[in-house]
Motif scaffolding. Structure first.
Motif, PDB file in Angstrom:
ATOM      1  N   GLY A 134      28.193  53.654  34.477  1.00 17.04           N
ATOM      2  CA  GLY A 134      28.643  53.635  33.091  1.00 17.04           C
ATOM      3  C   GLY A 134      29.901  52.825  32.825  1.00 17.04           C
ATOM      4  N   ILE A 135      30.356  52.033  33.804  1.00 15.50           N
ATOM      5  CA  ILE A 135      31.542  51.188  33.611  1.00 15.50           C
ATOM      6  C   ILE A 135      31.057  49.755  33.455  1.00 15.50           C
ATOM      7  CG2 ILE A 135      33.745  50.467  34.568  1.00 15.50           C
ATOM      8  CD1 ILE A 135      34.025  53.335  34.813  1.00 15.50           C
ATOM      9  N   ASN A 136      30.997  49.278  32.235  1.00 14.52           N
ATOM     10  CA  ASN A 136      30.508  47.931  31.961  1.00 14.52           C
ATOM     11  C   ASN A 136      31.673  46.961  31.869  1.00 14.52           C
ATOM     12  OD1 ASN A 136      27.700  48.598  31.775  1.00 14.52           O
ATOM     13  ND2 ASN A 136      28.227  49.661  29.888  1.00 14.52           N
ATOM     14  N   VAL A 137      31.790  46.118  32.884  1.00 17.88           N
ATOM     15  CA  VAL A 137      32.856  45.117  32.947  1.00 17.88           C
ATOM     16  C   VAL A 137      32.247  43.772  33.324  1.00 17.88           C
ATOM     17  CG1 VAL A 137      34.686  46.756  33.535  1.00 17.88           C
ATOM     18  CG2 VAL A 137      33.365  45.700  35.357  1.00 17.88           C
ATOM     19  N   SER A 138      33.043  42.732  33.201  1.00 21.44           N
ATOM     20  CA  SER A 138      32.582  41.394  33.569  1.00 21.44           C
ATOM     21  C   SER A 138      32.870  41.126  35.040  1.00 21.44           C
ATOM     22  CB  SER A 138      33.287  40.343  32.709  1.00 21.44           C
ATOM     23  OG  SER A 138      34.666  40.334  33.010  1.00 21.44           O
ATOM     24  N   ASN A 139      32.263  40.061  35.554  1.00 16.85           N
ATOM     25  CA  ASN A 139      32.548  39.652  36.926  1.00 16.85           C
ATOM     26  C   ASN A 139      34.019  39.322  37.097  1.00 16.85           C
ATOM     27  OD1 ASN A 139      30.207  39.923  38.397  1.00 16.85           O
ATOM     28  ND2 ASN A 139      29.433  37.911  37.869  1.00 16.85           N
ATOM     29  N   SER A 140      34.619  38.691  36.083  1.00 18.89           N
ATOM     30  CA  SER A 140      36.037  38.343  36.210  1.00 18.89           C
ATOM     31  C   SER A 140      36.917  39.579  36.307  1.00 18.89           C
ATOM     32  CB  SER A 140      36.524  37.442  35.096  1.00 18.89           C
ATOM     33  OG  SER A 140      35.809  37.538  33.948  1.00 18.89           O
ATOM     34  N   THR A 141      36.530  40.668  35.668  1.00 24.31           N
ATOM     35  CA  THR A 141      37.293  41.910  35.793  1.00 24.31           C
ATOM     36  C   THR A 141      37.217  42.426  37.223  1.00 24.31           C
ATOM     37  OG1 THR A 141      36.955  42.502  33.484  1.00 24.31           O
ATOM     38  CG2 THR A 141      37.478  44.294  34.992  1.00 24.31           C
ATOM     39  N   VAL A 142      36.034  42.389  37.802  1.00 22.80           N
ATOM     40  CA  VAL A 142      35.882  42.829  39.195  1.00 22.80           C
ATOM     41  C   VAL A 142      36.721  41.945  40.111  1.00 22.80           C
ATOM     42  CG1 VAL A 142      34.248  43.147  41.108  1.00 22.80           C
ATOM     43  CG2 VAL A 142      33.588  43.790  38.784  1.00 22.80           C
ATOM     44  N   GLN A 143      36.648  40.640  39.920  1.00 25.55           N
ATOM     45  CA  GLN A 143      37.431  39.711  40.742  1.00 25.55           C
ATOM     46  C   GLN A 143      38.924  39.975  40.592  1.00 25.55           C
ATOM     47  OE1 GLN A 143      36.183  35.812  39.520  1.00 25.55           O
ATOM     48  NE2 GLN A 143      34.146  36.049  40.403  1.00 25.55           N
ATOM     49  N   ARG A 144      39.370  40.180  39.375  1.00 20.46           N
ATOM     50  CA  ARG A 144      40.790  40.426  39.113  1.00 20.46           C
ATOM     51  C   ARG A 144      41.269  41.710  39.781  1.00 20.46           C
ATOM     52  NH1 ARG A 144      40.614  39.908  33.936  1.00 20.46           N
ATOM     53  NH2 ARG A 144      40.118  42.075  33.550  1.00 20.46           N
ATOM     54  N   GLU A 145      40.483  42.771  39.680  1.00 20.69           N
ATOM     55  CA  GLU A 145      40.888  44.046  40.270  1.00 20.69           C
ATOM     56  C   GLU A 145      40.921  43.978  41.794  1.00 20.69           C
ATOM     57  OE1 GLU A 145      42.217  46.659  38.680  1.00 20.69           O
ATOM     58  OE2 GLU A 145      42.076  45.321  36.959  1.00 20.69           O
ATOM     59  N   VAL A 146      39.946  43.309  42.389  1.00 22.19           N
ATOM     60  CA  VAL A 146      39.938  43.144  43.848  1.00 22.19           C
ATOM     61  C   VAL A 146      41.140  42.310  44.280  1.00 22.19           C
ATOM     62  CG1 VAL A 146      38.690  42.099  45.785  1.00 22.19           C
ATOM     63  CG2 VAL A 146      37.467  43.518  44.135  1.00 22.19           C
ATOM     64  N   ALA A 147      41.413  41.228  43.564  1.00 21.59           N
ATOM     65  CA  ALA A 147      42.554  40.367  43.907  1.00 21.59           C
ATOM     66  C   ALA A 147      43.866  41.124  43.740  1.00 21.59           C
ATOM     67  CB  ALA A 147      42.547  39.121  43.030  1.00 21.59           C
ATOM     68  N   ARG A 148      43.974  41.929  42.686  1.00 20.55           N
ATOM     69  CA  ARG A 148      45.191  42.705  42.437  1.00 20.55           C
ATOM     70  C   ARG A 148      45.458  43.675  43.585  1.00 20.55           C
ATOM     71  NH1 ARG A 148      46.416  47.538  40.691  1.00 20.55           N
ATOM     72  NH2 ARG A 148      44.262  48.116  40.311  1.00 20.55           N
ATOM     73  N   LEU A 149      44.422  44.336  44.037  1.00 21.27           N
ATOM     74  CA  LEU A 149      44.588  45.299  45.120  1.00 21.27           C
ATOM     75  C   LEU A 149      44.877  44.598  46.444  1.00 21.27           C
ATOM     76  CD1 LEU A 149      44.626  48.288  45.578  1.00 21.27           C
ATOM     77  CD2 LEU A 149      42.206  48.207  46.121  1.00 21.27           C
ATOM     78  N   ARG A 150      44.223  43.470  46.682  1.00 18.59           N
ATOM     79  CA  ARG A 150      44.510  42.697  47.898  1.00 18.59           C
ATOM     80  C   ARG A 150      45.962  42.250  47.920  1.00 18.59           C
ATOM     81  NH1 ARG A 150      39.296  38.861  48.461  1.00 18.59           N
ATOM     82  NH2 ARG A 150      38.010  40.310  49.631  1.00 18.59           N
TER      83      ARG A 150
END
Length: 67
Positions: free
Chosen positions: A43-59
């Motif tokens: 139920g979490i609808n996000v874009s690919n760029s959101t996923v990329q941004r969150e992964v990069a932020r955590l890295r």
């Protein structure tokens, strides 16, 4: 003038709670699209760029903590 948004808040804030799991899936070799689809399944609808941004932020956060 008062802004009255239509619909729920955007997904990126809700996606943040899954950031560590997104990073884990990415380290296992899953694509950003596969991770995005997995988030959509819960139920979490996000874009690919959101996923990329969150992964990069955590890295970035995890590498800045290490000496």
């Amino acid at each position: 003038m008062k802004l009255n948004p239509i619909g729920p808040p955007t997904g990126y804030r809700r996606a943040r709670r899954y950031a560590s799991q997104m990073l884990e899936l990415r380290s296992q070799g899953y694509t950003f699209e596969a991770i995005r689809e997995t988030l959509a399944d819960v139920g979490i609808n996000v874009s690919n760029s959101t996923v990329q941004r969150e992964v990069a932020r955590l890295r970035q956060a995890s590498t800045s903590r290490q000496p």
